[in-house]
Scaffold this motif. Structure first.
Motif, PDB file in Angstrom:
ATOM      1  N   PHE A   1       0.999  -1.159  -0.232  1.00  0.00           N
ATOM      2  CA  PHE A   1       0.155  -0.007   0.101  1.00  0.00           C
ATOM      3  C   PHE A   1       0.987   1.216  -0.067  1.00  0.00           C
ATOM      4  O   PHE A   1       1.594   1.604   0.909  1.00  0.00           O
ATOM      5  CB  PHE A   1      -0.808   0.060   1.133  1.00  0.00           C
ATOM      6  CG  PHE A   1      -2.038  -1.127   1.328  1.00  0.00           C
ATOM      7  CD1 PHE A   1      -3.082  -0.896   0.940  1.00  0.00           C
ATOM      8  CD2 PHE A   1      -1.612  -2.307   1.796  1.00  0.00           C
ATOM      9  CE1 PHE A   1      -4.267  -1.769   0.783  1.00  0.00           C
ATOM     10  CE2 PHE A   1      -2.553  -3.300   1.937  1.00  0.00           C
ATOM     11  CZ  PHE A   1      -3.636  -3.133   1.341  1.00  0.00           C
ATOM     12  N   PRO A   2       1.153   1.822  -1.088  1.00  0.00           N
ATOM     13  CA  PRO A   2       2.006   3.084  -1.114  1.00  0.00           C
ATOM     14  C   PRO A   2       1.505   4.116  -0.107  1.00  0.00           C
ATOM     15  O   PRO A   2       0.381   4.299   0.197  1.00  0.00           O
ATOM     16  CB  PRO A   2       1.898   3.597  -2.633  1.00  0.00           C
ATOM     17  CG  PRO A   2       1.433   2.178  -3.374  1.00  0.00           C
ATOM     18  CD  PRO A   2       0.570   1.504  -2.313  1.00  0.00           C
ATOM     19  N   LYS A   3       2.812   4.771   0.233  1.00  0.00           N
ATOM     20  CA  LYS A   3       2.651   5.730   1.277  1.00  0.00           C
ATOM     21  C   LYS A   3       1.787   6.975   0.712  1.00  0.00           C
ATOM     22  O   LYS A   3       1.237   7.601   1.730  1.00  0.00           O
ATOM     23  CB  LYS A   3       4.017   6.230   1.678  1.00  0.00           C
ATOM     24  CG  LYS A   3       4.896   6.975   0.638  1.00  0.00           C
ATOM     25  CD  LYS A   3       6.342   7.409   1.181  1.00  0.00           C
ATOM     26  CE  LYS A   3       7.170   8.133   0.021  1.00  0.00           C
ATOM     27  NZ  LYS A   3       8.396   8.306   0.552  1.00  0.00           N
ATOM     28  N   GLU A   4       1.713   7.324  -0.313  1.00  0.00           N
ATOM     29  CA  GLU A   4       0.740   8.269  -0.721  1.00  0.00           C
ATOM     30  C   GLU A   4      -0.622   8.187  -0.652  1.00  0.00           C
ATOM     31  O   GLU A   4      -1.466   9.278  -0.658  1.00  0.00           O
ATOM     32  CB  GLU A   4       1.198   8.791  -2.244  1.00  0.00           C
ATOM     33  CG  GLU A   4       2.636   9.298  -2.434  1.00  0.00           C
ATOM     34  CD  GLU A   4       3.417   7.919  -2.998  1.00  0.00           C
ATOM     35  OE1 GLU A   4       4.385   8.386  -3.617  1.00  0.00           O
ATOM     36  OE2 GLU A   4       2.944   6.853  -2.775  1.00  0.00           O
ATOM     37  N   GLY A   5      -0.907   6.910  -0.853  1.00  0.00           N
ATOM     38  CA  GLY A   5      -2.314   6.465  -0.789  1.00  0.00           C
ATOM     39  C   GLY A   5      -2.726   5.596  -1.928  1.00  0.00           C
ATOM     40  O   GLY A   5      -1.866   5.201  -2.580  1.00  0.00           O
ATOM     41  N   VAL A   6      -3.888   4.885  -1.898  1.00  0.00           N
ATOM     42  CA  VAL A   6      -4.337   4.099  -2.838  1.00  0.00           C
ATOM     43  C   VAL A   6      -5.777   4.477  -3.439  1.00  0.00           C
ATOM     44  O   VAL A   6      -6.366   5.251  -2.725  1.00  0.00           O
ATOM     45  CB  VAL A   6      -4.312   2.458  -2.462  1.00  0.00           C
ATOM     46  CG1 VAL A   6      -3.029   2.023  -1.879  1.00  0.00           C
ATOM     47  CG2 VAL A   6      -5.355   2.558  -1.064  1.00  0.00           C
ATOM     48  N   SER A   7      -5.993   3.805  -4.498  1.00  0.00           N
ATOM     49  CA  SER A   7      -7.299   4.172  -5.133  1.00  0.00           C
ATOM     50  C   SER A   7      -8.233   3.058  -4.588  1.00  0.00           C
ATOM     51  O   SER A   7      -7.790   2.049  -4.155  1.00  0.00           O
ATOM     52  CB  SER A   7      -7.297   4.165  -6.644  1.00  0.00           C
ATOM     53  OG  SER A   7      -6.967   3.126  -7.034  1.00  0.00           O
ATOM     54  N   ALA A   8      -9.466   3.098  -4.976  1.00  0.00           N
ATOM     55  CA  ALA A   8     -10.513   2.179  -4.483  1.00  0.00           C
ATOM     56  C   ALA A   8     -11.551   2.013  -5.114  1.00  0.00           C
ATOM     57  O   ALA A   8     -12.316   3.168  -5.630  1.00  0.00           O
ATOM     58  CB  ALA A   8     -10.700   2.185  -2.928  1.00  0.00           C
ATOM     59  N   VAL A   9     -12.262   0.804  -5.345  1.00  0.00           N
ATOM     60  CA  VAL A   9     -13.525   0.496  -5.968  1.00  0.00           C
ATOM     61  C   VAL A   9     -14.193   0.002  -4.775  1.00  0.00           C
ATOM     62  O   VAL A   9     -13.434  -0.686  -3.969  1.00  0.00           O
ATOM     63  CB  VAL A   9     -13.636  -0.189  -7.214  1.00  0.00           C
ATOM     64  CG1 VAL A   9     -12.953   0.506  -8.539  1.00  0.00           C
ATOM     65  CG2 VAL A   9     -12.862  -1.442  -6.856  1.00  0.00           C
ATOM     66  N   THR A  10     -15.543   0.160  -4.835  1.00  0.00           N
ATOM     67  CA  THR A  10     -16.227  -0.217  -3.509  1.00  0.00           C
ATOM     68  C   THR A  10     -17.419  -1.067  -3.840  1.00  0.00           C
ATOM     69  O   THR A  10     -18.263  -1.410  -2.846  1.00  0.00           O
ATOM     70  CB  THR A  10     -16.533   1.117  -2.943  1.00  0.00           C
ATOM     71  OG1 THR A  10     -17.669   1.792  -3.625  1.00  0.00           O
ATOM     72  CG2 THR A  10     -15.395   2.000  -2.454  1.00  0.00           C
TER      73      THR A  10
END
Length: 324
Positions: free
Chosen positions: A233-242
């Protein structure tokens, strides 16, 4: 007398048919078959008076089927459980979704359901970085994929064919300081965008590529089976589908559809999600084995309505940037 008996039989048949229709819920879903069956079985166990008939296919094919039925004046589905909120935004714009203001959303962050309560997220499927254990370094940041050591060794799903990949692309370009130039840098570093997430997993686990962008559960499951992969999980953040759920405005069994929505959002329903190996939408349900602490996973902001409006433009931009 004979006419009276026939009339009574006809009435009984009609009532029985209506009762059967009332106790059957029709679900259209893009879940994998095994997940769909587990979802349906768990719901019916909690709601023994309701039978679920379900149809499973990819989201584009589900939509094509649904629109064909609507055009014919015979929509069959009561409820949808499909990949992403962009699709739901499109259906909402068309007036195809039923608002459910009484939905039991306690335990859910308000960002995980439509403000008008026409659709509700059921889980988080994030996209991060997978790497082969033979990779020359362990990535911790999206920026790491630009390193010279990763040149020609990066695979990613194509947003031209994958809705989740497009959501990921729009999320990164909207949050990383470089915007679209980030993908330009990946292109110059030999990154290839082909196929879907399964293709990325195959390439990285097989060693043809050593790094990839991919949805979380695939490499986490494969690692548990012994594959030489790790997920970051990269430190900048992740995208997500929900994987949102929604009731169609044309639903014939609205009560059963509401019960289905409430089950998926309940703690019991969310525990089923976790057992399948996904991040539950509810913060009070523990993550599956193989995931870090929930607090360490940063989900980046994403505007579904804007993504829907700019879909064609984003695809053109991606094609242009990756062909530089």
């Amino acid at each position: 007398m004979r006419q009276i008996v026939l009339a009574a039989l006809l009435l009984a048949s009609t009532v029985a048919g209506a009762a059967a229709a009332d106790s059957t819920l029709v679900l259209y879903t893009s879940q994998p078959n095994t997940d769909a069956q587990q979802t349906v079985d768990a719901f019916m166990a909690k709601n023994p008076g309701i039978k679920v008939d379900w149809v499973r296919d990819g989201t584009p094919k589900i939509l094509a089927k649904l629109h064909a039925e609507i055009e014919a004046g015979q929509p069959q589905a009561d409820v949808l459980l499909i990949a992403d909120v962009v699709t739901m935004e499109g259906l909402k714009k068309e007036g195809r979704l039923l608002a459910y203001p009484e939905a039991k959303v306690d335990g859910l962050d308000a960002a995980l359901y439509d403000k008008d309560k026409t659709y509700f997220s059921t889980k988080l499927i994030t996209t991060g970085i997978v790497y082969n254990t033979k990779a020359p370094f362990v990535p911790t940041s999206w920026e790491d994929l630009k390193k010279p050591e990763a040149k020609g060794l990066i695979a990613m799903p194509s947003p031209l064919t994958s809705g989740a990949a497009m959501i990921h692309t729009v999320t990164l370009t909207g949050n990383l300081p470089e915007g679209w130039d980030y993908y330009g840098a990946l292109a110059k570093n030999g990154a290839q965008a082909n196929g879907g997430n399964g293709d990325v997993l195959k390439a990285v686990s097989g060693g043809d590529k050593l790094f990839g962008m991919i949805v979380d559960y695939m490499p986490i499951r494969e690692k548990a089976k012994g594959a030489p992969v790790e997920f970051v999980f990269p430190k900048e953040g992740v995208s997500a589908v929900t994987e949102p759920v929604a009731i169609l405005s044309t639903a014939r069994n609205k009560d059963a559809a509401k019960a289905f929505v409430d089950f998926l959002l309940s703690k019991d329903g969310q525990e089923v999600t976790a057992k399948m190996g996904y991040i539950p939408a509810r913060a009070d349900v523990a993550l599956p084995a193989g995931y870090p602490d929930r607090a360490s996973i940063k989900v980046l902001d994403y505007d579904a309505a804007a993504a829907l409006a700019n879909d064609a433009q984003n695809k053109e931009k991606f094609s242009a940037v990756m062909s530089q």
